[in-house]
Design an enzyme around this catalytic site. Structure first.
Site, PDB file in Angstrom:
ATOM      1  N   HIS A  84       0.736   2.710   0.567  1.00 25.64           N
ATOM      2  CA  HIS A  84       0.654   1.588   1.606  1.00 25.64           C
ATOM      3  C   HIS A  84       0.531   0.003   0.374  1.00 25.64           C
ATOM      4  O   HIS A  84       0.542  -1.191   0.968  1.00 25.64           O
ATOM      5  CB  HIS A  84      -1.361   2.018   1.844  1.00 25.64           C
ATOM      6  CG  HIS A  84      -2.414   0.903   0.797  1.00 25.64           C
ATOM      7  ND1 HIS A  84      -2.768   2.197  -0.085  1.00 25.64           N
ATOM      8  CD2 HIS A  84      -2.426   0.194   0.179  1.00 25.64           C
ATOM      9  CE1 HIS A  84      -3.357   1.959  -0.697  1.00 25.64           C
ATOM     10  NE2 HIS A  84      -3.504   0.346  -0.983  1.00 25.64           N
ATOM     11  N   ASP A 220      -1.322   9.344  -1.433  1.00 25.65           N
ATOM     12  CA  ASP A 220      -1.111   7.811  -1.379  1.00 25.65           C
ATOM     13  C   ASP A 220      -0.161   6.946  -2.116  1.00 25.65           C
ATOM     14  O   ASP A 220      -0.152   6.645  -2.685  1.00 25.65           O
ATOM     15  CB  ASP A 220      -1.684   6.929  -0.850  1.00 25.65           C
ATOM     16  CG  ASP A 220      -1.485   5.757  -0.465  1.00 25.65           C
ATOM     17  OD1 ASP A 220      -0.516   4.885  -0.913  1.00 25.65           O
ATOM     18  OD2 ASP A 220      -2.543   5.545  -0.167  1.00 25.65           O
ATOM     19  N   SER A 641      -5.778  -0.430  -6.382  1.00 24.07           N
ATOM     20  CA  SER A 641      -4.871  -0.064  -5.835  1.00 24.07           C
ATOM     21  C   SER A 641      -3.233   0.740  -6.349  1.00 24.07           C
ATOM     22  O   SER A 641      -2.694  -0.412  -6.649  1.00 24.07           O
ATOM     23  CB  SER A 641      -4.170  -0.215  -4.321  1.00 24.07           C
ATOM     24  OG  SER A 641      -4.854   0.492  -3.798  1.00 24.07           O
TER      25      SER A 641
END
Ligand code: ARG
Ligand code: GLU
Length: 706
Positions: A84, A220, A641
């Site tokens: 992402h 991810d 992240s």
């Protein structure tokens, strides 16, 4: 009994004393906590984590694209982050013919890696407490304005001095609401190329259904490479650039993880507000979040209805839709967590005790009541500000009109384009991913909400007039979307050919809307909003100092502010509800259980089904399956992240990518029982690269430790 349980639950919330595993620590000060880290299992030294004398872990970590974290995993500048985080870059290289979002992308040699115009990464070179220097020649008889000027002047001087003759850039950030100042020196690299990304059905497996949730099975990750000039220095993209030789890269542990293992997350958390007053927290959970959630629900439903019908629209709106959905879901978890834990009551109680303590301390005596009354004044402006963000700026055509206007200059009474080439690129970029039908449908519902919920004095006269002229928001939307030149690409781009005068643009309804709302925002909302907020920050500086004296047994850590931080803890599950306990790790079995060709979020690639059927997991398997994700109790936030998850030996064991929904209030209060970060197990990454993508040349670059 009930009451007793409640009290026990409340006492586990983070304040006033700090609990195990809460905290986002400054790397240069980690030496002060190294005993605690070692007690929890860490084997290396503080110098291995952060050092200015030798290569240390910080030299293998990058702030990725401004909003995420990434880490170096080979001596040839290979970096890994989340799918992402690479999403926009993957999307920008995608088209219906080459749909890298859908199918994934794998360079099979360096020449195939894809350059990215707007992507950079930066390393922290060093950091330093510069409070004394920043406040030099300030004394407390000076006004706030004088203080600000002194800080600005001193900071500029420090930055100039430390960057002179280098390729570095630097910032000075205030910590603890201006009680402390730190200098951060960075080196930024501009040539960052896409190397590999799994298909979204792996990298975004579970989509927004599973986002912020456990059990999780999202692969991810995406892989990039930093390029530098021949002297290993930052350079703009050039064919002659070479892979960057890092000072340090992480080696990877394939040994596996288990419950109770030490973990450390080292990255760039964006923003937390752990020392807020009860009133501010109640605004977040009772007013702001519910309204913002509603506005986003409207947008999401509209986007979804169009995306389901058309693959091209689905690609176009994939990134936008994910962004809207992400905070939408987080706010729901956050508001729920604040309520569940009684954080507001808990803070009120703390404030009461603080006030008693402050009675004979003039410096702190009025601070709580001062903040209280400022928040009362602030509320209508915060509310209008929230709506300006979520119901006005989120209309693509309005924001785009503003962007176009910023490229128009007035030359002797004629309106001309100031920088045609840049504007052309920006316009191309906008139209590539723009659906007027979606935007119009959103416009109708968002402006309808604005009209209904926002005080008349914050509604522009232009808007009110148009609404009555066209008999409502819908009629006005018809008019705007039929008449604005900016709605369609061919009409919009035609302004680039105009070399005589663009004054008619100011009669364009999208531009008029932009100007009307900008005007009311800048005259009636922003000045008071900013003024009151400045006063609030000032009082927080005092309140923060007071809290540090009042709760002298508590160890404080500065709120996240997109600077490099360390969180540490252990791998552990949690119990989100009565009779439910979540184990801390998930496996490929769960992917197969969720697999469903009829549900977009759960439809795995056919090839994955085959790999599973053959059960040929190679070295990445464990107990007959492949580990996919794991939970730990590290204190993380948005911006973490892509952060490396590190084991006791300093090896990479995972990539952080999310938190559990029940724990998202950790941005305002950390609960050791409920706050868990979600990481991708590095063995799943290797499994995908090797068995799914056959991109083994990448694994050969890495250092794997068994
Ligand atoms: N919740 C994660 C974060 O805050 C992941 C977001 C991207 N994924 C998504 N399904 N929208 O950024
Ligand atoms: N997914 C988040 C990010 O993009 C990390 C999750 C969180 O907020 O902790 O930074």
């Amino acid at each position: 009994m009930r009451k007793f349980l409640l009290i026990v639950a409340l006492s586990m919330v983070s304040f006033p004393t700090l609990h195990a595993d809460e905290g986002m620590w400054l790397p240069s000060l980690i030496k002060e906590r190294i005993q605690d880290l070692r007690k929890k299992g860490f084997r290396l030294s503080a110098e291995d984590i952060y050092s200015i004398n030798k290569a240390s872990m910080k030299d293998a970590i990058v702030h990725f694209g401004g909003g995420c974290t990434g880490e170096v995993i080979s001596d040839k500048g290979l970096i890994i982050t989340n799918h992402h985080c690479g999403f926009e870059s993957i999307q920008s290289h995608s088209s219906v013919e080459h749909d890298y979002l859908r199918d994934g992308f794998w360079a099979m040699k360096m020449e195939e890696e894809l350059p990215n115009d707007n992507l950079s990464v930066k390393f922290l070179v060093r950091m330093e407490d510069v409070t004394g220097k920043v406040l030099k020649s300030y004394n407390n008889k000076m006004t706030e304005e004088e203080r600000k000027m002194i800080i600005a002047r001193n900071s500029a001087g420090i930055i100039k001095e430390v960057t002179k003759g280098t390729t570095y850039d630097a910032t000075i950030e205030s910590l603890y609401y201006g009680n402390q100042y730190f200098l951060f020196v960075y080196e930024t690299f501009y040539d960052v190329r896409l190397v590999g990304a799994p298909p979204s059905s792996i990298g975004k497996f579970g989509g927004d259904t599973d986002n912020w949730m456990w059990p999780r099975h999202t692969g991810d990750f995406s892989i990039f490479r930093i390029y530098a000039d021949k002297d290993n220095k930052p350079a703009k993209y050039s064919e002659s650039n070479v892979p960057y030789k890092p000072k340090k890269h992480f080696s990877i542990s394939t040994k596996g993880v288990k419950e109770g293992d030490f973990t450390m997350v080292y990255g760039f958390p964006g923003r937390t507000q752990e020392y807020l007053m009860s009133k501010a927290v109640s605004y977040i959970s009772d007013i702001s979040n519910p309204h913002k959630i509603r506005l986003r629900t409207l947008r999401l439903e509209t986007q979804k209805s169009y995306m389901e019908k058309d693959q091209a629209v689905r690609i176009m709106y994939a990134s936008k839709n994910a962004n809207v959905a992400n905070a939408w879901k987080k706010w729901q978890g956050e508001a729920g967590g604040i309520k569940r834990l009684g954080i507001i009551e808990r803070k009120r109680d703390y404030e009461r005790r603080f006030n008693i303590w402050a009675e004979n301390r003039p410096e702190y005596r009025g601070v709580i009541s001062g903040l209280d009354s400022l928040y009362v004044l602030l509320e209508p402006y915060s509310f209008a500000n929230d709506y300006n963000n979520e119901a006005i700026k989120s209309n693509e055509i309005i924001t785009f009109a503003g962007t176009v206007l910023s490229y128009i200059k007035n030359e002797d009474g004629k309106f001309l384009i100031s920088n045609r080439d840049t504007l052309r690129v920006i316009m191309e970029d906008f139209y590539k991913d723009y659906s007027p039908a979606i935007d119009k449908a959103c416009f109708i519902s968002l402006l309808g909400e604005y009209r209904k919920n926002i005080e008349a004095k914050f509604q522009p006269g232009y808007f009110k007039a148009k609404i009555s002229e066209f008999g409502g928001t819908e009629g006005f939307a018809d008019y705007l979307f039929n008449n604005s030149i900016l709605v369609s690409k061919s009409a919009g781009m035609s302004i680039l050919e105009n070399t005589t005068d663009l004054s008619s643009l100011f009669k364009d309804p999208a531009v008029e809307m932009f100007l009307a709302f900008t005007d009311i925002y800048s005259k009636s909302i922003k000045p008071e909003y900013t003024r009151i907020n400045n006063e609030i920050t000032l009082l927080y500086r005092i309140y923060m100092k007071g809290q540090m004296e009042f709760s002298s047994d508590r160890t404080f850590y500065p709120d996240a502010n997109s600077t490099l931080r360390i969180a540490y803890g252990k791998i552990c599950g949690y119990s989100p509800a009565d009779a439910v306990y979540y184990k801390p790790s998930s496996t490929l079995e769960g992917i197969i259980e969720k697999d469903n060709p009829l549900i977009y979020d759960y439809n795995i690639p056919q090839k994955m089904r085959e790999v599973y059927k053959n059960q040929d997991f190679g070295p990445w398997g464990s107990n007959g399956s492949v580990p996919v994700c794991f939970l730990a109790d590290n204190h993380t936030s948005g911006g973490n992240s892509g952060s490396p998850v590190i084991n006791k030996k300093g090896e990479l064991i995972g990539i952080n990518f999310d938190r559990v929904w029940e724990g998202t209030m950790s941005d305002v209060a950390f609960d050791p029982e409920m706050c868990r970060n979600i990481s991708l197990d590095i063995r799943y990454v290797l499994f995908i690269i090797d068995r799914y993508a056959n991109a083994n040349w990448l694994i050969e670059e890495m250092d794997l430790n068994k």
